[in-house]
Each structure stands twice: as C-alpha cells, then as structure tokens.
Design a protein around this motif. Sequence first.
Motif, PDB file in Angstrom:
ATOM      1  N   ARG A  11       0.835  -1.199   0.000  1.00  0.00           N
ATOM      2  CA  ARG A  11       0.000   0.000   0.000  1.00  0.00           C
ATOM      3  C   ARG A  11       0.876   1.258   0.000  1.00  0.00           C
ATOM      4  N   GLU A  14       2.343   1.844  -3.412  1.00  0.00           N
ATOM      5  CA  GLU A  14       1.361   2.401  -4.324  1.00  0.00           C
ATOM      6  C   GLU A  14       1.192   3.892  -4.074  1.00  0.00           C
ATOM      7  N   ARG A  15       1.118   4.290  -2.817  1.00  0.00           N
ATOM      8  CA  ARG A  15       0.946   5.699  -2.488  1.00  0.00           C
ATOM      9  C   ARG A  15       2.164   6.511  -2.916  1.00  0.00           C
ATOM     10  N   ASP A 106      -5.821   5.819  -2.332  1.00  0.00           N
ATOM     11  CA  ASP A 106      -5.176   4.668  -2.949  1.00  0.00           C
ATOM     12  C   ASP A 106      -6.249   3.756  -3.549  1.00  0.00           C
TER      13      ASP A 106
END
Length: 232
Positions: A11, A14-15, A106
């Motif tokens: 995560r 991705e951010r 996200d």
Amino acid sequence: MSAEQARGAERDAERDAILAALAPIVEGIAATFGPVCEVVLHDYRNPEESVVAVAGSVTGRTVGGAMSEIGLRVLARGDEATDELNYVTRTRNGSLLKSSTMVLRDSTGAVFGALCVNVDIGAVRQVHTLLGALAGGGAAPAEPPTTTFGNDIDSVVDALVDAHQSRQRGSWAELDRAERLELFGGLDARGVFAVRGAVEQVAARLGISRASAYNYLSRARAAHDTPTGGTA
C-alpha cells in the motif's frame, strides 16, 4: 514479514508511486497560472512534514513543511473526506486566496494525501469591489475566515487553539465544564489531535496538566459518540 506487513508495504509503495506521478503536475499547474498561483502536494502519512512538493510562493510553503488547518480538517474526516473546491480564505498576513483541496486515495479508497491549489485573488477582489462601488453595487462580500499556513505544525495548532478560545467567553479558568468539553471537541473535529504531541501542546497552551487534557479529550469524544437521546 507477516501478510499484514506485506500488505502495508504494498500500500505504501502504491501511495509513493501516486505522489511521484503527481509531482510534475504540481510544477505544470503553477507554471500555467503564473506567480499568483501555488500548488502543494501533501502526504498525510506524516502530518508534521506533509509537504512533499510545492511550486509557487503564495503562502510560503516549502518541502518538508507541515499541513495547514485545512489539511488537519481533512485528516480528521479520514476516508469520509471529500474535495473542497473554490473556497475563499485569508492568510494571517492578509492575503486573500481562492483555494481547492483535492484528496488523494489509494486503490482501496483510503485517503492518504491531497493536492492543493492556492490562487492569490487580492488584486482581483479589489478591482471587483471598486467596480461594484462605481456601479452602485450592493454590500461588500462577507469577510473570509483566516487560515494559518505554516511550515511549523506547532504554529498551526496554536492558531487553532487561539481561534477556539476567542469564540468563548474567557480564559480556561472562566469556562464551565460544557464549554471546556466544547473546546476539546472542536479541536478534535479540526484534526488537531492527529498530530503527535498535540495534547501536550494544547495542555501547555491552556495552562493545564497533560492528564487533565487527556481527560477532557476522552470525555469530549465520548459525548460525541453518545447518540442523541441516549444516556451517558
């Protein structure tokens, strides 16, 4: 690495990729509108140093600076936060701004940052007022609220405490229990206590112990969570 840690790392990656992709857009928007425009990219995972990219110099923000009162408000709303577009505010030095705050999410829909655009409209507002006066227009527009934009999160927290106190009838010692709970509830709703060390800072600002501050914050949150008509 556990499965939960792996998901967290994925995560975060991705951010980070979303923020990296937006950095050139920050420069492009500011260049398009010229010196009256400032664009700021925030990573809310680190409220004290949320500014990861900035172009333009309307509020004096710099990379590594803290989020503003507006950012704290978005942070307090969590994943329920929505874009705030074309609102007018005033900086503490008197500059009049038209701003937009667009939240970043996200792939799970979780809010983790924001892209903010600030346009200095002071000169435009002055011309508008002059033309309105010459044309025999109506009353002047309402005074916009003052917002603290600073690279130091402590100054933002202090400004919010001062603003809440100014709306009440006196010093902390003069407030009754309900007013004290209202003060802490209001600060909590504005996202103040999402900042590390904010409870201690607010306690020092009000001249009370840290234990008392935590107690009032806990009671304010409990009162907020109690359904209308229910019992405490």
